[in-house]
Design an enzyme around this catalytic site. Structure first.
Site, PDB file in Angstrom:
ATOM      1  N   GLY A  15      -1.151  -4.791  13.220  1.00 41.84           N
ATOM      2  CA  GLY A  15      -1.987  -3.912  12.599  1.00 41.84           C
ATOM      3  C   GLY A  15      -3.205  -4.763  12.291  1.00 41.84           C
ATOM      4  O   GLY A  15      -3.216  -5.767  12.172  1.00 41.84           O
ATOM      5  N   ILE A  38      11.371  -1.841   9.701  1.00 44.04           N
ATOM      6  CA  ILE A  38      11.858  -3.033   7.804  1.00 44.04           C
ATOM      7  C   ILE A  38      12.761  -2.203   7.344  1.00 44.04           C
ATOM      8  O   ILE A  38      12.969  -2.715   5.843  1.00 44.04           O
ATOM      9  CB  ILE A  38       9.979  -3.859   7.225  1.00 44.04           C
ATOM     10  CG1 ILE A  38       9.122  -2.431   7.194  1.00 44.04           C
ATOM     11  CG2 ILE A  38      10.120  -4.496   8.359  1.00 44.04           C
ATOM     12  CD1 ILE A  38       8.896  -2.900   6.280  1.00 44.04           C
ATOM     13  N   THR A 102      -1.213  -4.919  -3.518  1.00 41.84           N
ATOM     14  CA  THR A 102      -2.527  -4.868  -3.259  1.00 41.84           C
ATOM     15  C   THR A 102      -3.136  -4.489  -4.277  1.00 41.84           C
ATOM     16  O   THR A 102      -2.348  -4.486  -5.798  1.00 41.84           O
ATOM     17  CB  THR A 102      -2.197  -3.588  -2.690  1.00 41.84           C
ATOM     18  OG1 THR A 102      -3.536  -2.095  -3.360  1.00 41.84           O
ATOM     19  CG2 THR A 102      -1.050  -2.540  -3.890  1.00 41.84           C
ATOM     20  N   TYR A 125       0.865   4.973  -3.727  1.00 37.31           N
ATOM     21  CA  TYR A 125       0.639   4.293  -2.544  1.00 37.31           C
ATOM     22  C   TYR A 125       0.836   2.712  -3.603  1.00 37.31           C
ATOM     23  O   TYR A 125       1.324   1.561  -3.459  1.00 37.31           O
ATOM     24  CB  TYR A 125      -0.905   3.783  -2.212  1.00 37.31           C
ATOM     25  CG  TYR A 125      -1.116   1.983  -1.384  1.00 37.31           C
ATOM     26  CD1 TYR A 125      -0.341   2.188  -0.243  1.00 37.31           C
ATOM     27  CD2 TYR A 125      -2.077   1.793  -2.052  1.00 37.31           C
ATOM     28  CE1 TYR A 125      -0.047   0.856   0.048  1.00 37.31           C
ATOM     29  CE2 TYR A 125      -2.534   0.001  -1.608  1.00 37.31           C
ATOM     30  CZ  TYR A 125      -1.740   0.190  -0.378  1.00 37.31           C
ATOM     31  OH  TYR A 125      -2.009  -0.820   0.233  1.00 37.31           O
TER      32      TYR A 125
END
Length: 269
Positions: A15, A38, A102, A125
């Protein structure tokens, strides 16, 4: 502890952030999502126990904010339960876990957020990433959860690349001017991890210094950005108006404008 000398495992190695983590930790064992799913608990436990690292850095995540609204189950599996499985494995072998969360765990009702502020996500998210934080904290003690914001890096899609592309294709690029945060360069973040691991377990806010709106950010590197409101640019996932992370626990990183210059130089722009 000399972090570079201990056995390190990087997950999500292909990523945008994972790419720069691999450069910062060249001797680490590196696994992509194709090599380790994962969301598969058995696979996670088997792989991590077999490798037996002392430090696990998890950069694996489903980061498409709009996509999370459409694929909610996938979002919670990757961002929520997956980190819990990793933490469970780390706890079994006594490894340190570094995990990235985040700014979107917050609702934007305050102008700034410190590490101890109560999360209240307003999109899927954010909810899925908050679940990941909770699962890690439930599963182990020796963790470092890093909340980050507005990432940009040379190895992946990001706001800077999107704006540069649009700037060359259309006369005016509309960019919202009522959402505020801290842009963060993946190279700077990756090099901060060694310092972080030496600190106490817990939650950390790590971003480049300086606050701006998306419009101010875009205007710093394209000439044809035009401000607009969030209402003029409707999107499926609601965004917090303010997601400014205040770091109270670790030395601050350089200003985002300096980091952006380094990024553009790296990209030969």
């Amino acid at each position: 502890m000399v972090v570079g000398a201990i056995k390190t495992l990087i997950l999500g190695a292909n990523g945008m952030l994972g790419f720069d983590l691999c450069k910062a930790f060249p001797d680490a064992i590196k696994l992509t999502h194709r090599e380790l799913d994962i969301t598969n608990r058995d696979q996670v436990l088997e792989s991590i126990l077999r490798i037996n690292p002392k430090l696990v850095i998890n950069a694996a995540a489903y980061t498409d904010v709009e996509g999370c609204e459409d694929q909610q189950e996938l979002a919670f599996q990757v961002n929520g339960y997956g980190p819990g499985y990793i933490a469970e494995a780390c706890n079994k072998i006594g490894a340190i876990l570094v995990h990235f969360s985040t700014d979107y765990v917050f609702d934007g009702s305050k102008k700034e957020y410190v590490e101890s502020d109560a999360p209240n996500p307003i999109n899927i998210y954010g909810h899925s990433k908050l679940l990941g934080e909770k699962k890690i904290i439930e599963s182990m003690d020796d963790y470092r959860i890093i909340r980050i914001s507005w990432l940009f890096g040379t190895h992946g899609r990001n706001f800077v690349e999107t704006m540069l592309k649009l700037s060359g294709e259309i006369a005016e690029v509309k960019v919202v001017n009522d959402q505020f945060g801290k842009p963060t360069y993946t190279v700077d973040l990756a090099h901060k991890i060694s310092e972080l691991v030496e600190l106490d377990p817990g939650i950390y806010h790590i971003t480049n210094d300086g606050i701006c709106s998306w419009y101010e950010f875009a205007s710093s590197f394209i000439r044809n950005a035009v401000p607009c409101t969030s209402e003029e640019f409707p999107r499926k996932a609601k965004r917090p108006k303010y997601s400014v992370l205040v770091n109270t626990k670790i030395e601050p990183m350089r200003h985002w404008k300096e980091a952006l210059k380094a990024y553009l130089k790296e990209r030969n722009i």
